[in-house]
Design an enzyme around this catalytic site. Structure first.
Site, short mmCIF file in Angstrom:
data_model
loop_
_atom_site.label_atom_id
_atom_site.label_comp_id
_atom_site.label_asym_id
_atom_site.label_seq_id
_atom_site.Cartn_x
_atom_site.Cartn_y
_atom_site.Cartn_z
N GLU A 24 17.63 -40.61 -11.84
CA GLU A 24 18.70 -40.22 -12.76
C GLU A 24 18.26 -40.50 -14.19
O GLU A 24 17.66 -41.53 -14.46
CB GLU A 24 19.98 -41.03 -12.47
CG GLU A 24 20.64 -40.68 -11.15
CD GLU A 24 22.07 -41.20 -11.05
OE1 GLU A 24 22.60 -41.74 -12.04
OE2 GLU A 24 22.65 -41.08 -9.96
N HIS A 85 24.55 -38.56 -17.64
CA HIS A 85 23.52 -38.89 -16.64
C HIS A 85 23.36 -37.70 -15.72
O HIS A 85 24.11 -36.72 -15.82
CB HIS A 85 23.85 -40.19 -15.91
CG HIS A 85 25.00 -40.15 -14.96
ND1 HIS A 85 26.31 -40.14 -15.38
CD2 HIS A 85 25.05 -40.14 -13.61
CE1 HIS A 85 27.11 -40.12 -14.32
NE2 HIS A 85 26.37 -40.12 -13.22
N HIS A 87 22.56 -36.09 -11.68
CA HIS A 87 22.70 -36.30 -10.24
C HIS A 87 21.61 -35.51 -9.53
O HIS A 87 21.77 -34.30 -9.30
CB HIS A 87 24.08 -35.84 -9.76
CG HIS A 87 25.16 -36.83 -10.00
ND1 HIS A 87 26.47 -36.61 -9.66
CD2 HIS A 87 25.11 -38.08 -10.53
CE1 HIS A 87 27.19 -37.68 -9.98
NE2 HIS A 87 26.39 -38.58 -10.51
N ASP A 98 30.43 -44.14 -10.22
CA ASP A 98 30.53 -43.74 -11.63
C ASP A 98 31.84 -44.24 -12.25
O ASP A 98 31.86 -44.72 -13.38
CB ASP A 98 30.47 -42.21 -11.77
CG ASP A 98 29.07 -41.67 -11.52
OD1 ASP A 98 28.10 -42.43 -11.71
OD2 ASP A 98 28.97 -40.49 -11.14
ZN LIG Z 1 26.77 -40.45 -11.24
#
Ligand SMILES: [Zn+2]
Length: 146
Positions: A24, A85, A87, A98
């Protein structure tokens, strides 16, 4: 609510996700809040993902890096308006983790799904409520020309 971002900055954020794949990526969105609570992104700052234990499905921005980014933003008359971010091989939807790890109420959390190394969807979610009642709401991501 709406998060406004230029095509160039959105591309930069999405490329970060591709570069970090299969891990990530994560970073901070600095910009401005308008009177109605909407936000405009001025800069996208990539951060190191400090989650070495599980970097393919977790992210963490070091507090010291975050403090430095916030200080620089304030000096420039800006604010932290969100975080982003990626995935890797998962949908562009927030996860239970999250939400647990999100603490900046009023900020946007932007997630890009990266499938086999290619950025696919980018969605934005607005964190609302208090720590005990916090939740994500879908947010409009408005892509503007330069
Ligand atoms: Zn996430």
């Amino acid at each position: 609510m709406t998060l406004k971002i230029t095509r160039t900055l959105l591309d930069q954020l999405r490329r970060s996700g591709e570069a970090a794949y299969p891990h990530e990526c994560c970073g901070v969105l600095v910009g401005e809040f308008d009177e109605t609570g909407g936000k405009t992104v001025n800069t996208v700052t990539e951060c190191g993902n400090t989650r070495t234990d599980s970097p393919d499905n977790r992210y963490n921005i070091s507090p010291s890096e975050l403090v430095r980014i916030q200080r620089e933003a304030l000096l420039a008359g800006h604010d932290i308006v969100g975080f982003y971010h990626s995935h890797p091989d998962h949908p562009a939807q927030w996860s239970a983790t999250d939400l647990i790890e999100a603490h900046w109420t009023g900020c946007s959390y932007v997630i890009t799904s990266v499938e086999s190394g290619h950025a696919v969807l980018t969605n934005s979610f607005l964190l609302e409520g208090l720590e005990e009642t916090k939740h994500f709401n879908d947010e409009i991501l408005e892509v503007t020309a330069q």
